[in-house]
Design an enzyme around this catalytic site. Structure first.
Site: not given
Length: 363
Positions: A117, A121, A150, A186, A188-189, A221, A250
């Site tokens: 994915n 966010f 989270n 994460s 993805n940011t 995390k 993560n």
């Protein structure tokens, strides 16, 4: 039950785009939780044996929790307890409402029971989340198991303003949940993982703890892609910033070697990888963190937990609690019952009375 899900339910979902199927499930659960008969039926059919554990001042009916990312906006809060989870983690939530990254942004690698994915966010924002959580409480539908949130950074917030961004969300939500997880891992940011740097993370934790008048447990995390030296630097923040524990791990930006064309194309998609391919690395991180802290820092283990044996491996490596996501997608809602029954049997076979007795015994 697993056979029924895989034969009749999963094919319908897997014919759909992965994100579309995910949103459909959340909508269906949101419908179900407003009908007490549906919740009661789920509890009777999907509940497993009680395996209670008390950690950071909270009582968990069992160690299997819902990982962040499944219920991003708190749309199905009462459902997770009915599905047998011992706790749930909502979000990630950011200060500002965000649409997330362009679609498509979620992919299945079915043969490997993996997910990729790059959601980014996507969430309704802290203000809307607070309103929704208050609604569940006012409607007397709040679960009895611990609920965590989270916290992530808004995409448009510069890195040097990250502490204020996290703080805004925390102040709004701190009295609406039982614990909080600071997500700086994460993939993805853009540039978010730079906040895992010791100095940057310390600033965020300082801001949160200064506002933490209710003494809510705060965890961090971590990414599976960090080296052990970088993980050790994060460990140095635990005592000075009253950090409660760590969530390991993560999703990963690493990819398995793959030559089969279809799978290779999927693995070439940008984003975080979860599911079975993450299992080994996440356990390695758990074991390292447990050894370095001599078992004194609570760990929540995440990554590739599909069977009771997978769960046992992470617990004996050092995780006191576990979280699942991908296995819920691939195995269906009976996964908790299966994991808990298997863990109860393993405890009995090992002559152990409680889950806490097994934590870290293989580290």
């Amino acid at each position: 039950m697993s056979w029924l899900y895989k034969t009749f339910v999963r094919p319908n979902f897997f014919e759909r785009d992965s994100e579309e199927a995910h949103n459909l499930v959340i909508r269906q659960l949101g419908w179900a939780v407003r009908r007490r008969w549906a919740l009661g039926l789920a509890r009777r059919c999907l509940g497993g044996p009680d395996l209670p554990i008390e950690l950071f001042g909270l009582k968990f009916p069992n160690p299997i929790g819902l990982a962040a990312g499944m219920d991003k906006g708190g749309g199905a809060v009462p459902a997770w307890e009915a599905l047998g989870f011992g706790f749930s983690e909502l979000g990630g939530i950011t200060r500002h409402e965000q649409p997330g990254n362009p679609k498509p942004r979620m992919f299945r690698v079915v043969e490997d029971e993996a997910l990729i994915n790059r959601m980014g966010f996507n969430n309704p924002g802290a203000d809307s989340m607070a309103e929704r959580l208050r609604g569940w409480r006012d409607d007397n539908r709040w679960p009895s198991h611990p609920v965590g949130i989270n916290l992530g950074k808004s995409k448009g917030t510069p890195l040097d303003e990250a502490p204020e961004d996290y703080l805004y969300s925390f102040q709004l939500l701190k009295n609406l949940a039982d614990f909080f997880v600071v997500n700086v891992s994460s993939p993805n940011t853009p540039n978010l993982r730079q906040l895992q740097d010791k100095t940057a993370l310390a600033e965020i934790l300082s801001a949160l703890q200064e506002a933490n008048d209710s003494q809510r447990p705060i965890l961090v995390k971590v990414a599976p892609d960090l080296g052990f030296d970088a993980l050790d630097e994060i460990l140095e923040l635990i005592e000075p910033h009253n950090l409660t524990g760590l969530v390991a791990t993560n999703t990963t930006i690493a990819r398995p070697d793959e030559t089969e064309p279809v799978r290779a194309k999927l693995y070439a998609e940008a984003g975080g990888l979860s599911g079975r391919p993450l299992a080994k690395r996440s356990t390695e991180v758990i074991r390292h963190l447990y050894r370095q802290t001599r078992g004194e820092v609570p760990l929540i283990g995440v990554g590739g937990i599909f069977t009771a044996e997978d769960a046992w491996e992470k617990i004996t490596a050092g995780a006191s609690l576990l979280q699942i996501y991908s296995s819920l997608v691939y195995e269906g809602p009976q996964i908790n019952r299966s994991l808990l029954k298997g863990l109860a049997k393993r405890l009995a076979n090992e002559g152990l009375a409680e889950i806490r007795d097994a934590v870290g015994i293989a580290s």
